[in-house]
Structures are given as structure tokens and as C-alpha cells.
Design a protein around this motif. Structure first.
Motif, PDB file in Angstrom:
ATOM      1  N   SER A 185       0.861  -1.293  -0.047  1.00 62.05           N
ATOM      2  CA  SER A 185       0.108   0.050  -0.055  1.00 62.05           C
ATOM      3  C   SER A 185       0.857   1.126   0.050  1.00 62.05           C
ATOM      4  CB  SER A 185      -0.855   0.002   1.281  1.00 62.05           C
ATOM      5  OG  SER A 185      -1.831   0.848   1.254  1.00 62.05           O
ATOM      6  N   THR A 186       0.320   2.352   0.063  1.00 60.63           N
ATOM      7  CA  THR A 186       1.055   3.684   0.173  1.00 60.63           C
ATOM      8  C   THR A 186       0.558   4.588   1.028  1.00 60.63           C
ATOM      9  OG1 THR A 186       0.926   3.634  -2.497  1.00 60.63           O
ATOM     10  CG2 THR A 186       1.650   5.555  -1.591  1.00 60.63           C
ATOM     11  N   MET A 187       1.270   5.136   2.059  1.00 55.29           N
ATOM     12  CA  MET A 187       1.043   6.197   2.877  1.00 55.29           C
ATOM     13  C   MET A 187       0.980   7.627   2.193  1.00 55.29           C
ATOM     14  SD  MET A 187       2.452   7.141   6.630  1.00 55.29           S
ATOM     15  CE  MET A 187       4.036   7.624   6.039  1.00 55.29           C
ATOM     16  N   VAL A 188      -0.193   8.165   2.155  1.00 50.81           N
ATOM     17  CA  VAL A 188      -0.187   9.625   1.475  1.00 50.81           C
ATOM     18  C   VAL A 188      -0.008  10.736   2.453  1.00 50.81           C
ATOM     19  CG1 VAL A 188      -1.638  11.463   0.495  1.00 50.81           C
ATOM     20  CG2 VAL A 188      -1.862   8.888   0.070  1.00 50.81           C
ATOM     21  N   VAL A 189       0.947  11.596   2.191  1.00 52.44           N
ATOM     22  CA  VAL A 189       1.519  12.621   3.048  1.00 52.44           C
ATOM     23  C   VAL A 189       1.426  14.118   2.427  1.00 52.44           C
ATOM     24  CG1 VAL A 189       3.221  13.440   4.631  1.00 52.44           C
ATOM     25  CG2 VAL A 189       3.068  11.198   4.360  1.00 52.44           C
ATOM     26  N   HIS A 190       0.863  14.923   3.038  1.00 49.68           N
ATOM     27  CA  HIS A 190       0.875  16.383   2.447  1.00 49.68           C
ATOM     28  C   HIS A 190       1.948  16.925   3.696  1.00 49.68           C
ATOM     29  CE1 HIS A 190      -2.828  14.923   0.891  1.00 49.68           C
ATOM     30  NE2 HIS A 190      -2.701  15.685  -0.035  1.00 49.68           N
ATOM     31  N   THR A 191       3.013  17.185   3.071  1.00 47.75           N
ATOM     32  CA  THR A 191       4.054  17.986   3.992  1.00 47.75           C
ATOM     33  C   THR A 191       3.559  19.485   4.203  1.00 47.75           C
ATOM     34  OG1 THR A 191       5.357  18.714   2.267  1.00 47.75           O
ATOM     35  CG2 THR A 191       5.921  16.718   3.047  1.00 47.75           C
ATOM     36  N   GLY A 192       2.695  20.028   3.455  1.00 45.86           N
ATOM     37  CA  GLY A 192       2.510  21.405   3.522  1.00 45.86           C
ATOM     38  C   GLY A 192       1.591  21.555   4.747  1.00 45.86           C
ATOM     39  N   THR A 193       1.115  20.850   5.385  1.00 48.60           N
ATOM     40  CA  THR A 193       0.055  20.953   6.534  1.00 48.60           C
ATOM     41  C   THR A 193       0.743  20.172   7.767  1.00 48.60           C
ATOM     42  OG1 THR A 193      -1.312  19.046   5.676  1.00 48.60           O
ATOM     43  CG2 THR A 193      -1.796  21.278   5.085  1.00 48.60           C
ATOM     44  N   ILE A 194       1.651  19.417   7.656  1.00 48.91           N
ATOM     45  CA  ILE A 194       2.286  18.695   8.693  1.00 48.91           C
ATOM     46  C   ILE A 194       2.287  19.602   9.901  1.00 48.91           C
ATOM     47  CG2 ILE A 194       4.068  17.550   9.688  1.00 48.91           C
ATOM     48  CD1 ILE A 194       4.021  15.932   7.021  1.00 48.91           C
ATOM     49  N   GLN A 195       1.835  19.455  11.253  1.00 47.89           N
ATOM     50  CA  GLN A 195       2.309  20.048  12.324  1.00 47.89           C
ATOM     51  C   GLN A 195       3.419  19.330  12.986  1.00 47.89           C
ATOM     52  OE1 GLN A 195       0.748  23.082  13.101  1.00 47.89           O
ATOM     53  NE2 GLN A 195      -0.248  22.711  11.198  1.00 47.89           N
ATOM     54  N   GLU A 196       4.146  20.243  13.807  1.00 42.92           N
ATOM     55  CA  GLU A 196       5.492  19.816  14.491  1.00 42.92           C
ATOM     56  C   GLU A 196       5.224  18.515  15.376  1.00 42.92           C
ATOM     57  OE1 GLU A 196       9.349  19.517  14.828  1.00 42.92           O
ATOM     58  OE2 GLU A 196       8.237  21.148  13.769  1.00 42.92           O
ATOM     59  N   GLU A 197       3.832  18.494  16.123  1.00 40.69           N
ATOM     60  CA  GLU A 197       3.578  17.380  16.784  1.00 40.69           C
ATOM     61  C   GLU A 197       3.349  16.148  16.294  1.00 40.69           C
ATOM     62  OE1 GLU A 197      -0.139  20.169  16.581  1.00 40.69           O
ATOM     63  OE2 GLU A 197       2.077  20.381  16.956  1.00 40.69           O
ATOM     64  N   GLU A 198       2.714  16.269  14.910  1.00 42.31           N
ATOM     65  CA  GLU A 198       2.440  15.086  13.964  1.00 42.31           C
ATOM     66  C   GLU A 198       3.807  14.216  13.702  1.00 42.31           C
ATOM     67  OE1 GLU A 198      -1.349  16.032  11.369  1.00 42.31           O
ATOM     68  OE2 GLU A 198       0.139  17.557  11.408  1.00 42.31           O
ATOM     69  N   LEU A 199       4.755  15.145  13.545  1.00 39.44           N
ATOM     70  CA  LEU A 199       6.202  14.271  12.997  1.00 39.44           C
ATOM     71  C   LEU A 199       6.498  13.037  14.014  1.00 39.44           C
ATOM     72  CD1 LEU A 199       8.649  17.315  12.323  1.00 39.44           C
ATOM     73  CD2 LEU A 199       7.448  15.738  10.678  1.00 39.44           C
ATOM     74  N   ALA A 200       6.051  13.453  15.351  1.00 39.74           N
ATOM     75  CA  ALA A 200       6.431  12.025  16.074  1.00 39.74           C
ATOM     76  C   ALA A 200       5.474  10.979  15.990  1.00 39.74           C
ATOM     77  CB  ALA A 200       6.012  12.411  17.768  1.00 39.74           C
ATOM     78  N   GLY A 201       4.383  11.219  15.445  1.00 44.59           N
ATOM     79  CA  GLY A 201       3.311  10.032  15.063  1.00 44.59           C
ATOM     80  C   GLY A 201       3.762   9.420  13.743  1.00 44.59           C
ATOM     81  N   TYR A 202       4.378  10.155  12.903  1.00 48.19           N
ATOM     82  CA  TYR A 202       4.986   9.613  11.813  1.00 48.19           C
ATOM     83  C   TYR A 202       6.296   8.867  12.113  1.00 48.19           C
ATOM     84  CZ  TYR A 202       1.914  11.926   8.477  1.00 48.19           C
ATOM     85  OH  TYR A 202       0.918  12.290   7.537  1.00 48.19           O
ATOM     86  N   GLU A 203       6.988   9.230  13.006  1.00 43.98           N
ATOM     87  CA  GLU A 203       8.060   8.292  13.319  1.00 43.98           C
ATOM     88  C   GLU A 203       7.711   7.058  14.138  1.00 43.98           C
ATOM     89  OE1 GLU A 203      12.591   8.869  15.179  1.00 43.98           O
ATOM     90  OE2 GLU A 203      11.109  10.542  15.469  1.00 43.98           O
ATOM     91  N   LYS A 204       6.611   7.108  14.905  1.00 40.52           N
ATOM     92  CA  LYS A 204       6.323   5.829  15.249  1.00 40.52           C
ATOM     93  C   LYS A 204       5.520   4.880  14.346  1.00 40.52           C
ATOM     94  CE  LYS A 204       4.824   7.405  19.888  1.00 40.52           C
ATOM     95  NZ  LYS A 204       3.768   7.521  20.790  1.00 40.52           N
TER      96      LYS A 204
END
Length: 250
Positions: A185-204
Motif C-alpha cells: 500500500s501507500t501512505m499519503v502525506v501532505h507535508t505542507g500541512t504537517i504540524q510539529e507534533e505530528e512528526l512524532a506520530g509519523y516516526e512511530k
């Protein structure tokens, strides 16, 4: 489960600070994604602030070519990224589109011009990323006429063939996809709207057990299976259901 990553809305005037913060995660976990480049962006919503653009590459397309050389994949992400119709098309995750609902000749010309702009800057691709995930039969016909072979869209657990094109599915719901033991599958990401706190979620997510994160180039090497009418109906209904669920949530 093997999952690739796609980054939408890549433009010279995007929020580069957020892009580079997410790219640092990709580099850390050695994931080579697909990026959707808008050749002539006219969507104000994709433009970052002057502060967020201060670290933008001096030569946008030289930077994109460099990413390709490093193993990143590139897709044509529309032409202007402006939604001018109220059509969901064949994959109705949304009820607006840059393409769906427009005449074939107009779509053919838009796709040809977008491809030309990329190629004038040394960027070649045969992969299409529809803005808002919306396209219709005229879009597919115009893509084939312009030499495109694949789209990054659809639902399923492996690439599939339909209407003479290869579709590389995206995740219906990422939390469920991460729990599956088999498939792609594919994870879709819109980097233009990512909040700082969301980065930790992506790392998990990148650390999730049982998941293998693959490059988009590797995803494109997975054999595709034919998809018939029942599979297309199921996908259409899933997309429409997700559209309604998102609307109810908001």
C-alpha cells in the motif's frame, strides 16, 4: 505489510521548512518516496509563507532531478492544481476535480502541457498523481495518449491493471493498513500541512513492527493483477464511503 510513501503538492513556493522536517524522517529511515510535482501551481493553498520558503532550493528543478538521482520517484501532479469542476470521477474521495468532468481534448492538452513543462526542466515520468484523487475515463484516455503508464491511486493490496494502465493503491485507513501482515500500500502525506507534533506520530509509524517501508521504485516493480468490474465497483463504493465518513467527521 510493505508500504511506500507519496508526498503530494510539491511546488517551488511550498512550505519548505515543513518539507525538510519530514524529509529528515525519510532519510533517517531510508525511505525513498514518490513526490507529486505541480508544474504550474496556481493554488494559493499550496503556497507557504515567505518565512517558510526562505530555505527553498535556488533551482527547484535541479533539486527535483537530484532527488530522482538519489532514488526518489516523481509523478505529474496535475497542471495548476486548481479545482474547476464539482466531479468526483471514478475514485470519488472528493467531489471536486481539476480534470474529471472536462472534455477529452481539454484534458489531453492539460496533461501534455504539464508533461512538457517537466521535460523542459529535465524531469521525466510516466506516472500520474491526480489532484484530489479525482479522474474520469477521459483522464485515463488522455494519459495513455500522452505516454503515461500508471497512476498512484485506488484501493487494494497490490498494484492492479485497468483500462490499459497500472494503478498503485493508497491506504484506505492507515491505522488498519499498518496492522495487516501481507500486501502492499501507500501512505499519503501532505507535508505542507504537517504540524510539529505530528512528526512524532509519523516516526512511530516508521518504527511499527511488522511493517517494511519500501521505496516507490520497489513498489513499481511489484507485479500487477487484472481488476474486473466487481473490483472496480467495490473500490468506487469504498471511496464514496470514505468521502461521506470524512464529511460527517468534520
Amino acid at each position: 505489510m510493505k508500504i511506500a510513501v507519496r508526498l503530494d503538492d510539491i511546488t517551488p513556493d511550498m512550505d519548505w521548512q515543513r518539507f525538510f522536517r519530514f524529509k529528515a524522517l525519510l532519510d533517517q529511515y531510508q525511505v525513498k518516496p514518490l513526490i507529486g510535482v505541480v508544474p504550474d501551481n496556481r493554488d494559493e493553498n499550496l503556497r507557504g509563507s515567505s518565512e517558510s520558503r526562505k530555505d527553498a532550493p535556488a533551482d527547484f528543478y535541479a533539486y527535483i532531478r537530484g532527488l530522482q538521482e538519489e532514488g526518489w520517484s516523481v509523478a505529474l501532479h496535475g497542471m495548476n492544481h486548481v479545482y474547476s469542476t464539482k466531479k468526483g470521477g471514478l475514485f470519488p474521495l472528493n467531489d471536486f476535480s481539476e480534470y474529471a468532468g472536462k472534455p477529452y481534448e481539454e484534458q489531453k492538452e492539460m496533461i501534455a502541457r504539464g508533461k512538457q513543462i517537466l521535460e523542459e526542466h529535465g524531469v521525466r515520468t510516466d506516472l500520474f498523481m491526480a489532484p484530489a484523487h479525482s479522474y474520469d475515463r477521459n483522464t485515463l484516455r488522455a494519459l495513455k495518449e500522452n505516454g503515461f503508464q500508471a497512476l498512484t491511486d485506488g484501493f487494494g493490496e497490490q498494484p492492479y491493471l485497468w483500462q490499459g494502465l497500472t494503478f498503485y493503491p493508497i491506504s484506505f485507513r492507515l491505522s488498519d493498513t499498518l496492522k495487516k501482515k501481507k500486501g502492499y500500500s501507500t501512505m499519503v502525506v501532505h507535508t505542507g500541512t504537517i504540524q510539529e507534533e505530528e512528526l512524532a506520530g509519523y516516526e512511530k509509524r516508521f518504527q511499527a513492527e511488522g511493517v517494511t517501508w519500501i521505496s516507490y521504485e520497489e513498489y513499481r516493480k511489484v507485479p500487477a493483477v487484472k481488476r474486473g468490474f466487481p473490483g472496480r465497483i467495490r473500490e468506487y463504493l469504498m471511496a464514496r464511503a470514505k468521502f461521506l465518513l470524512v464529511r460527517l467527521h468534520h
